[in-house]
Design a protein around this motif. Structure first.
Motif, PDB file in Angstrom:
ATOM      1  N   LYS A 186       0.816  -1.220   0.000  1.00  0.00           N
ATOM      2  CA  LYS A 186       0.000   0.000   0.000  1.00  0.00           C
ATOM      3  C   LYS A 186       0.849   1.269   0.000  1.00  0.00           C
ATOM      4  CE  LYS A 186      -4.138  -1.947   2.173  1.00  0.00           C
ATOM      5  NZ  LYS A 186      -3.792  -3.328   2.267  1.00  0.00           N
ATOM      6  N   GLU A 193      -9.961  -4.737   2.017  1.00  0.00           N
ATOM      7  CA  GLU A 193      -8.691  -5.243   2.535  1.00  0.00           C
ATOM      8  C   GLU A 193      -8.064  -6.284   1.618  1.00  0.00           C
ATOM      9  OE1 GLU A 193      -7.066  -7.519   6.579  1.00  0.00           O
ATOM     10  OE2 GLU A 193      -9.063  -6.581   6.563  1.00  0.00           O
ATOM     11  N   TYR A 194      -8.854  -6.855   0.733  1.00  0.00           N
ATOM     12  CA  TYR A 194      -8.383  -7.973  -0.093  1.00  0.00           C
ATOM     13  C   TYR A 194      -8.345  -7.622  -1.578  1.00  0.00           C
ATOM     14  CZ  TYR A 194      -9.707 -10.119   4.306  1.00  0.00           C
ATOM     15  OH  TYR A 194      -9.824 -10.411   5.641  1.00  0.00           O
ATOM     16  N   THR A 195      -8.399  -6.328  -1.894  1.00  0.00           N
ATOM     17  CA  THR A 195      -8.459  -5.940  -3.304  1.00  0.00           C
ATOM     18  C   THR A 195      -7.188  -6.292  -4.071  1.00  0.00           C
ATOM     19  OG1 THR A 195      -7.788  -3.703  -2.654  1.00  0.00           O
ATOM     20  CG2 THR A 195     -10.144  -4.095  -3.002  1.00  0.00           C
ATOM     21  N   SER A 250      -5.624   6.842   2.383  1.00  0.00           N
ATOM     22  CA  SER A 250      -5.085   5.520   2.116  1.00  0.00           C
ATOM     23  C   SER A 250      -4.459   5.505   0.729  1.00  0.00           C
ATOM     24  CB  SER A 250      -6.186   4.464   2.216  1.00  0.00           C
ATOM     25  OG  SER A 250      -7.276   4.798   1.375  1.00  0.00           O
ATOM     26  N   HIS A 278     -10.828   5.917   8.883  1.00  0.00           N
ATOM     27  CA  HIS A 278     -12.258   5.772   8.567  1.00  0.00           C
ATOM     28  C   HIS A 278     -13.141   6.265   9.714  1.00  0.00           C
ATOM     29  CE1 HIS A 278     -15.081   4.041   5.603  1.00  0.00           C
ATOM     30  NE2 HIS A 278     -15.897   3.930   6.639  1.00  0.00           N
ATOM     31  N   LYS A 307      -7.477   6.794   6.305  1.00  0.00           N
ATOM     32  CA  LYS A 307      -7.058   5.476   6.785  1.00  0.00           C
ATOM     33  C   LYS A 307      -7.821   5.057   8.032  1.00  0.00           C
ATOM     34  CE  LYS A 307      -2.276   5.480   5.037  1.00  0.00           C
ATOM     35  NZ  LYS A 307      -0.853   5.494   5.445  1.00  0.00           N
TER      36      LYS A 307
END
Length: 497
Positions: free
Chosen positions: A55, A217-219, A477, A487, A485
């Motif tokens: 990231k 989270e899993y992109t 993010s 949220h 980040k």
């Protein structure tokens, strides 16, 4: 003899492999002259996958452009371009098709939508049925949009904020803006009788947002290795947890149910009031299917639902991130709150909230008057510039750096740059402003986004001042889409008589 032949074939294969995978991409390819982001980028994509996984893609690539110039090689067949006339303009206005990345990340029901279609010719034909209801003139004159604004902003959001102010309770505004924007768009999209109510219904809100956002989270796996995800899933190995997939499928069903209800509403032949008009769904249905088909059996049902999903999910997430950052900046800059309040309170039809009174459409300020407010426009444009909601690369398949002078002090939030600029400076800033993309693939919902965000801020700051109570990490993010980040942004709303 046979052993010698075996070794000769082995040597030939090794030589061919060395040439194809090392020598050609590193030294002979037309891209070999482009500076590498990392020495390994000449012959393998491991570096770009690593920065995506950790990231830090946007920040690393930006810094490399500052160091190495307007074009950087990220992988053997992947470039990053950061120039306008000979780069971005040519790519995004030149009709270059989209790669698989978009389908992997944004297709739903296993089918394409307006955002994922690869070639521009198909996209243009597909877009034609919808584009008329997304023009600025149509949105501004839409009675259905005004009805949605009345129902959700004036009769749900403002009373909620007033209640929190009288009770001295902070409000978490990121979820609230997400809910307001989704509810407003869905009512305009499908009609009042099929609308959502995430603003007031906590159960529906958590179901939708947890299901939709849980996959974020899993992109990395979803965007870049969908076949690996599918293969391992058959073996019982879930790179994306089954609970996350199930929750997202619940949101897909939520959207599909609304499409079915809207189709049945139109198929009934009933005369619909402006409040209950499925504005975005109806032209798409007429352009792609049969209005009077049997329930849940209309042609291209999933294609149509995929388009509707891409529209309503885009309406809340990107605009919600922008609204969150605008609330954050205004709460940190009370002097701009005062300027904005003076401007919006000068409207001919005030946006005053009277506790306990339900608002009618005729009580709402004309959207054309709100759209003309220069300070409101300036604070919004500056937030879109500084905090882009889609900062990630916009890849395309393809057969001088942005000058600092365009935006002096580029990392500072300065709405005055949009108010004090000369006509020449303003034209230059607009040229370099890509908050909604550019070219034929420019954001279809841009005018509705402006409409709903401007109404929200004009109404909120007509009635309240805001201060920051608490917040999570507000740094954006680093990914294709970007929001805070942490949220979480909690504000205190102070009602002004």
């Amino acid at each position: 003899m046979e052993l010698h032949l075996y070794y000769a074939i082995l040597l030939l294969c090794a030589t061919a492999g060395l040439y194809k995978f090392i020598l050609y991409p590193a030294f002979l390819s037309p891209l070999a002259k482009v500076p590498n982001a990392h020495w390994s980028c000449s012959f393998c994509p491991i570096w770009i996958y690593w920065v995506k996984w950790t990231k830090q893609e946007n920040s690393r690539i930006y810094n490399l452009h500052m160091e190495k110039g307007p074009a950087i090689r990220l992988a053997p067949n992947l470039l990053s371009v950061n120039s306008y006339e000979d780069g971005l303009k040519r790519i995004y206005h030149g009709g270059f098709p989209k790669p698989e990345f978009y389908f992997n990340g944004f297709a739903v029901y296993g089918t394409d939508n307006l955002f994922t279609i690869k070639d521009n010719k198909t996209h243009s034909a597909h877009k034609k049925a919808l584009s008329s209801c997304f023009t600025k003139s149509f949105v501004m004159s839409s009675q259905t949009a005004r009805a949605a604004t009345r129902d959700i902003l004036f009769n749900r959001v403002l009373p909620l904020l007033h209640k929190s102010s009288t009770e001295n309770k902070a409000v978490e505004v990121m979820d609230l803006t997400y809910a307001y924007l989704l509810d407003t768009f869905v009512q305009w999209q499908f009609g009042r009788s099929i609308a959502s109510n995430l603003v007031e219904n906590e159960k529906e809100r958590r179901f939708y947002f947890d299901g939709f956002l849980g996959v974020a989270e899993y992109t990395f796996w979803q965007y870049h290795f969908p076949r690996l995800v599918a293969m391992l899933q058959k073996l019982g190995i879930h790179l994306i947890p089954k609970s996350v997939v199930d929750a997202f499928e619940g949101v897909e069903k939520w959207n599909l149910d609304k499409c079915d209800q809207a189709q049945q509403l139109l198929a009934s032949g009933k005369e619909l009031s402006p409040d209950d008009q499925p504005v975005a769904f109806e032209p798409a249905l007429k352009g792609m299917s049969q209005v009077d088909a049997k329930p849940q059996m209309y042609p291209r049902r999933l294609d149509l639902a995929s388009d509707m999903f891409s529209l309503n999910s885009g309406a809340f997430e990107t605009s919600g991130n922008t609204s969150t950052y605008l609330l954050y900046e205004l709460s940190r800059h009370p002097e701009w709150q005062s300027k904005l309040r003076e401007e919006v309170r000068g409207l001919e039809t005030p946006l005053k909230h009277t506790p306990g009174k339900l608002v009618e459409i005729e009580d709402i300020t004309n959207p054309q008057d709100i759209d003309k407010l220069p300070i409101l426009h300036a604070v919004l444009m500056e937030t879109l510039r500084l905090w882009p909601s889609v900062p990630g690369g916009q890849p395309r398949v393809v057969p001088r750096l942005v000058p600092w002078a365009v935006f002096p002090d580029p990392l500072e939030w300065k709405p005055e740059r949009w108010l004090n600029a000369s006509p020449e400076q303003l034209a230059l800033m607009r040229k370099w402003f890509w908050g909604f993309g550019s070219g034929g693939r420019m954001c279809l919902g841009m005018h509705f986004a402006y409409y709903s965000i401007k109404y929200f801020f004009a109404s909120v700051y007509s009635n309240f001042s805001t201060t920051i109570h608490d917040h999570g990490d507000m740094e954006a993010s680093d990914g294709y889409l970007a929001g805070p980040k942490g949220h979480r942004l909690e504000l205190e709303f102070h009602y002004l008589e």
